[in-house]
Design a protein around this motif. Structure first.
Motif, PDB file in Angstrom:
ATOM      1  N   PRO A 399       0.818  -1.235   0.000  1.00 27.97           N
ATOM      2  CA  PRO A 399       0.000   0.000   0.000  1.00 27.97           C
ATOM      3  C   PRO A 399       0.836   1.262   0.000  1.00 27.97           C
ATOM      4  CG  PRO A 399      -0.061  -1.064   2.162  1.00 27.97           C
ATOM      5  CD  PRO A 399       0.633  -2.016   1.232  1.00 27.97           C
ATOM      6  N   LYS A 400       2.022   1.208   0.621  1.00 22.47           N
ATOM      7  CA  LYS A 400       2.880   2.396   0.674  1.00 22.47           C
ATOM      8  C   LYS A 400       3.206   2.881  -0.734  1.00 22.47           C
ATOM      9  CE  LYS A 400       7.376   4.022   2.377  1.00 22.47           C
ATOM     10  NZ  LYS A 400       8.608   3.670   3.144  1.00 22.47           N
ATOM     11  N   PHE A 401       3.424   1.951  -1.645  1.00 20.45           N
ATOM     12  CA  PHE A 401       3.798   2.320  -3.011  1.00 20.45           C
ATOM     13  C   PHE A 401       2.653   2.079  -4.000  1.00 20.45           C
ATOM     14  CE2 PHE A 401       7.908   1.531  -0.899  1.00 20.45           C
ATOM     15  CZ  PHE A 401       8.463   2.792  -1.071  1.00 20.45           C
ATOM     16  N   ASP A 402       1.439   2.035  -3.470  1.00 22.83           N
ATOM     17  CA  ASP A 402       0.221   2.053  -4.291  1.00 22.83           C
ATOM     18  C   ASP A 402       0.269   0.998  -5.396  1.00 22.83           C
ATOM     19  OD1 ASP A 402      -2.274   2.916  -5.032  1.00 22.83           O
ATOM     20  OD2 ASP A 402      -1.548   4.570  -6.272  1.00 22.83           O
ATOM     21  N   ALA A 403       0.494  -0.256  -4.989  1.00 18.46           N
ATOM     22  CA  ALA A 403       0.704  -1.331  -5.961  1.00 18.46           C
ATOM     23  C   ALA A 403      -0.574  -2.058  -6.356  1.00 18.46           C
ATOM     24  CB  ALA A 403       1.708  -2.336  -5.396  1.00 18.46           C
ATOM     25  N   GLY A 404      -1.747  -1.539  -5.976  1.00 19.95           N
ATOM     26  CA  GLY A 404      -2.994  -2.251  -6.228  1.00 19.95           C
ATOM     27  C   GLY A 404      -3.223  -2.609  -7.684  1.00 19.95           C
ATOM     28  N   ASP A 405      -3.142  -1.639  -8.578  1.00 21.82           N
ATOM     29  CA  ASP A 405      -3.396  -1.906  -9.992  1.00 21.82           C
ATOM     30  C   ASP A 405      -2.325  -2.818 -10.584  1.00 21.82           C
ATOM     31  OD1 ASP A 405      -5.679  -0.399  -9.943  1.00 21.82           O
ATOM     32  OD2 ASP A 405      -4.737   1.418 -10.757  1.00 21.82           O
ATOM     33  N   TYR A 406      -1.111  -2.694 -10.098  1.00 22.62           N
ATOM     34  CA  TYR A 406      -0.028  -3.575 -10.541  1.00 22.62           C
ATOM     35  C   TYR A 406      -0.357  -5.024 -10.189  1.00 22.62           C
ATOM     36  CZ  TYR A 406       4.783  -5.511 -10.506  1.00 22.62           C
ATOM     37  OH  TYR A 406       5.914  -6.268 -10.712  1.00 22.62           O
ATOM     38  N   ILE A 407      -0.835  -5.246  -8.984  1.00 21.82           N
ATOM     39  CA  ILE A 407      -1.202  -6.600  -8.563  1.00 21.82           C
ATOM     40  C   ILE A 407      -2.355  -7.128  -9.409  1.00 21.82           C
ATOM     41  CG2 ILE A 407      -2.174  -7.956  -6.660  1.00 21.82           C
ATOM     42  CD1 ILE A 407      -0.655  -5.983  -4.763  1.00 21.82           C
ATOM     43  N   ARG A 408      -3.354  -6.311  -9.627  1.00 17.43           N
ATOM     44  CA  ARG A 408      -4.512  -6.753 -10.427  1.00 17.43           C
ATOM     45  C   ARG A 408      -4.098  -7.111 -11.850  1.00 17.43           C
ATOM     46  NH1 ARG A 408      -6.485  -2.276  -7.434  1.00 17.43           N
ATOM     47  NH2 ARG A 408      -7.933  -2.976  -5.777  1.00 17.43           N
ATOM     48  N   GLN A 409      -3.107  -6.419 -12.386  1.00 17.64           N
ATOM     49  CA  GLN A 409      -2.647  -6.709 -13.738  1.00 17.64           C
ATOM     50  C   GLN A 409      -1.946  -8.059 -13.825  1.00 17.64           C
ATOM     51  OE1 GLN A 409       0.137  -3.838 -15.335  1.00 17.64           O
ATOM     52  NE2 GLN A 409       0.417  -4.961 -17.251  1.00 17.64           N
ATOM     53  N   TRP A 410      -1.075  -8.331 -12.854  1.00 16.80           N
ATOM     54  CA  TRP A 410      -0.207  -9.504 -12.964  1.00 16.80           C
ATOM     55  C   TRP A 410      -0.705 -10.722 -12.193  1.00 16.80           C
ATOM     56  CZ3 TRP A 410       2.567  -9.307 -16.995  1.00 16.80           C
ATOM     57  CH2 TRP A 410       3.061  -8.094 -17.460  1.00 16.80           C
ATOM     58  N   VAL A 411      -1.650 -10.553 -11.308  1.00 14.87           N
ATOM     59  CA  VAL A 411      -2.242 -11.686 -10.587  1.00 14.87           C
ATOM     60  C   VAL A 411      -3.741 -11.674 -10.896  1.00 14.87           C
ATOM     61  CG1 VAL A 411      -2.450 -12.877  -8.367  1.00 14.87           C
ATOM     62  CG2 VAL A 411      -0.510 -11.342  -8.779  1.00 14.87           C
ATOM     63  N   PRO A 412      -4.141 -12.229 -12.017  1.00 17.60           N
ATOM     64  CA  PRO A 412      -5.538 -12.106 -12.450  1.00 17.60           C
ATOM     65  C   PRO A 412      -6.545 -12.713 -11.484  1.00 17.60           C
ATOM     66  CG  PRO A 412      -4.317 -13.666 -13.841  1.00 17.60           C
ATOM     67  CD  PRO A 412      -3.316 -12.948 -13.001  1.00 17.60           C
ATOM     68  N   GLU A 413      -6.121 -13.670 -10.651  1.00 18.04           N
ATOM     69  CA  GLU A 413      -7.039 -14.225  -9.653  1.00 18.04           C
ATOM     70  C   GLU A 413      -7.546 -13.155  -8.690  1.00 18.04           C
ATOM     71  OE1 GLU A 413      -3.398 -16.907  -9.139  1.00 18.04           O
ATOM     72  OE2 GLU A 413      -3.820 -15.178 -10.419  1.00 18.04           O
ATOM     73  N   LEU A 414      -6.759 -12.080  -8.558  1.00 18.63           N
ATOM     74  CA  LEU A 414      -7.104 -11.020  -7.603  1.00 18.63           C
ATOM     75  C   LEU A 414      -7.686  -9.785  -8.294  1.00 18.63           C
ATOM     76  CD1 LEU A 414      -3.969 -11.195  -5.251  1.00 18.63           C
ATOM     77  CD2 LEU A 414      -6.153 -12.388  -5.015  1.00 18.63           C
ATOM     78  N   ALA A 415      -7.951  -9.868  -9.575  1.00 19.07           N
ATOM     79  CA  ALA A 415      -8.415  -8.693 -10.318  1.00 19.07           C
ATOM     80  C   ALA A 415      -9.719  -8.125  -9.776  1.00 19.07           C
ATOM     81  CB  ALA A 415      -8.570  -9.039 -11.798  1.00 19.07           C
ATOM     82  N   GLY A 416     -10.531  -8.962  -9.176  1.00 21.64           N
ATOM     83  CA  GLY A 416     -11.814  -8.496  -8.670  1.00 21.64           C
ATOM     84  C   GLY A 416     -11.794  -8.018  -7.240  1.00 21.64           C
ATOM     85  N   VAL A 417     -10.649  -8.093  -6.586  1.00 20.35           N
ATOM     86  CA  VAL A 417     -10.545  -7.643  -5.196  1.00 20.35           C
ATOM     87  C   VAL A 417     -10.500  -6.121  -5.158  1.00 20.35           C
ATOM     88  CG1 VAL A 417      -9.174  -7.726  -3.073  1.00 20.35           C
ATOM     89  CG2 VAL A 417      -9.367  -9.767  -4.518  1.00 20.35           C
ATOM     90  N   LYS A 418     -11.390  -5.519  -4.403  1.00 24.55           N
ATOM     91  CA  LYS A 418     -11.523  -4.066  -4.395  1.00 24.55           C
ATOM     92  C   LYS A 418     -10.715  -3.418  -3.272  1.00 24.55           C
ATOM     93  CE  LYS A 418     -14.634  -4.435  -7.654  1.00 24.55           C
ATOM     94  NZ  LYS A 418     -14.307  -4.064  -9.058  1.00 24.55           N
ATOM     95  N   GLY A 419     -10.372  -2.158  -3.504  1.00 24.18           N
ATOM     96  CA  GLY A 419      -9.780  -1.317  -2.468  1.00 24.18           C
ATOM     97  C   GLY A 419      -8.502  -1.863  -1.880  1.00 24.18           C
ATOM     98  N   ASP A 420      -8.274  -1.530  -0.617  1.00 21.03           N
ATOM     99  CA  ASP A 420      -7.028  -1.908   0.040  1.00 21.03           C
ATOM    100  C   ASP A 420      -6.924  -3.391   0.333  1.00 21.03           C
ATOM    101  OD1 ASP A 420      -6.111   0.663  -0.033  1.00 21.03           O
ATOM    102  OD2 ASP A 420      -6.695   1.156   2.034  1.00 21.03           O
ATOM    103  N   ALA A 421      -8.025  -4.126   0.202  1.00 25.93           N
ATOM    104  CA  ALA A 421      -7.973  -5.572   0.421  1.00 25.93           C
ATOM    105  C   ALA A 421      -7.035  -6.258  -0.563  1.00 25.93           C
ATOM    106  CB  ALA A 421      -9.377  -6.168   0.305  1.00 25.93           C
ATOM    107  N   ILE A 422      -6.741  -5.600  -1.678  1.00 29.88           N
ATOM    108  CA  ILE A 422      -5.865  -6.183  -2.683  1.00 29.88           C
ATOM    109  C   ILE A 422      -4.477  -6.469  -2.120  1.00 29.88           C
ATOM    110  CG2 ILE A 422      -5.045  -3.943  -3.560  1.00 29.88           C
ATOM    111  CD1 ILE A 422      -5.787  -7.077  -5.675  1.00 29.88           C
TER     112      ILE A 422
END
Length: 457
Positions: A399-422
């Protein structure tokens, strides 16, 4: 016609600001040659991702040479033997080359010099490695004083233009066909997405520099944010010498803002070469002897954890995103490289050399000096390094480096996880069944690492 001269290309696959090529053009007819040498480096032969890049970079270099009425001669074997035989067959008694500092290339240069008149030039670094020394004349071991001293010699000389003409020999020697080298993966083609990300070759490198200029002034604010295009992505182009660091420096130095931070990254690249010049086995041995006693994990459990790390299935989203980006594109964001490396070393307590070798095989920018120096910095074993007991917390870094969208891009299983839960879907109760649980808890891993450090002391 005078006897031809050879230009020995290695990690300097360009025509511009190429001192060896320019010097050869003044000597007589030029025979450019690249030797695919897996014998001299032995266990340090290029990894799979680098071979993909090499194939396309050699094709681009040959095309550029042909535009000048020349061509690239391809040969395979031990460099010293291949060049000696080529000299014998063509009448070439001299070979020009840019100086390299990996231990195997230094050995090869010594061997070539016994058979031919080898003329080495500088040009792959901002300053020749070994030339930046302290007041006592000793090479620097710590980056900060090294960088301070290097900056005093900057800017580097203006980059030279590519030669107008490259004189050709009366007869061209035979060349291997690039396709016969099988540098590209086929079964399976794990590099199928590399072409979407990269354009190897000198023109691709210059285009990447031009794109980076638009954001170079904001480098310090964006380079640590994996969800946006903040880094330059010039590392593979620089590694293969498709663009010189001098060219990059001159193109970016007046960008303003925080471009000095980027220039410091170019300085780190020079620093890494100075390290391996002093410690040729830096990728194999701890620089701090006390870490030889650190009880790294082994056995089946550690092997299973290492495999999970390779595959990006550790249960830590930012780590997994980085490892999957690496496999898919041959590159990983710099901040995430540090997080993923720290996780392997300190959360999993697996020897840093395992990670260094995986990166060596998977990175398109796998550079012996930079790779080894970076891994020893993270592990705390290097001559200039982070402390081992400083353990990165991936669930804080994400979260410190705002990696949410990066995670959603490269870990498609987590693409639907919203907000900071990612950043920690397991703790948030939103972990999909298809995504693994954490293979170890952060607190448990931290205590195990600190205990291992105490044993090493």
């Amino acid at each position: 016609m005078t006897d031809p001269v050879l230009v020995w290309f290695r990690r300097d696959l360009r025509l511009s600001d190429q001192a060896a090529l320019l010097a050869a053009c003044g000597d007589g007819p030029v025979i450019p040659v690249y030797v695919l040498d897996d014998e001299t480096p032995k266990h340090r032969a290029m990894g799979g991702a680098s071979r993909w890049w090499l194939h396309h970079s050699l094709a681009a270099l040959d095309a550029s040479l042909r535009d000048k009425g020349s061509r690239l001669i391809l040969r395979r074997g031990k460099s010293a033997e291949v060049l000696a035989k080529l000299g014998e067959d063509t009448g070439a008694g001299r070979v020009h080359a840019l100086r390299h500092y990996e231990p195997w290339w230094r050995n090869a240069e010594s061997a070539v010099a016994k058979a031919l008149d080898l003329v080495c030039h500088d040009g792959n670094y901002l300053a020749p490695p070994g030339s930046i020394t302290s007041g006592s004349g000793d090479p620097y071991k710590i980056y900060t004083p090294f960088w301070r001293a290097l900056k005093q010699t900057m800017p580097p000389a203006d980059p030279a233009q590519r030669p107008r003409d490259i004189p050709a020999p009366a007869h061209w020697p035979k060349s291997d066909r690039l396709s016969d080298w099988d540098l590209l993966p086929t079964r399976p083609d794990w590099a199928s997405a590399f072409g979407d990300e990269w354009t190897p070759g000198e023109e691709g490198a210059r285009a990447r520099v031009a794109r980076f200029l638009d954001r170079a002034d904001d480098y310090d604010a964006t380079r640590n944010l994996p969800s946006i295009e903040g880094s330059s992505r010039l590392s593979p182009h620089l590694h293969f010498g498709e663009v010189s660091p001098g060219y990059v420096w001159h193109r970016t130095m007046d960008a303003g803002g925080s471009v000095d931070v980027f220039l410091g990254e170019l300085g780190w690249r020079d620093y890494a070469q100075n390290v391996i010049l002093q410690f040729p086995d830096y990728a194999a041995k701890n620089a701090r002897d006390k870490f030889d006693a650190l009880p790294w994990r082994g056995g089946k459990a550690a092997s299973a954890d290492l495999k999970a790390w390779h595959q990006g299935r550790t249960g830590y989203p930012i780590v997994d995103a980085g490892m999957r980006q690496l496999w898919t594109t041959g590159w990983m964001h710099n901040r995430v490289r540090m997080i993923a490396a720290s996780f392997l070393i300190k959360h999993l307590l697996i020897d840093w050399r395992e990670g260094e070798r995986w990166f060596w095989d998977c990175l398109v920018d796998a550079d012996y000096g930079s790779n080894a120096t970076n891994w020893q910095w993270v592990s705390g074993t290097g001559i200039d390094s982070n402390m081992f007991v400083r353990i990165m917390a991936p669930l804080v870094q994400s979260p410190k480096f705002d990696a949410g969208d990066y995670i959603r891009q490269w870990v498609p299983e987590l693409a639907g996880v919203k907000g900071d839960a990612i950043h920690d879907p397991e703790d948030a109760g939103e972990r999909p069944d298809c995504y693994p649980k954490k293979i170890i808890g952060h607190r448990e891993a931290r205590e195990r690492a600190l205990q291992a450090a105490r044993k090493a002391r």
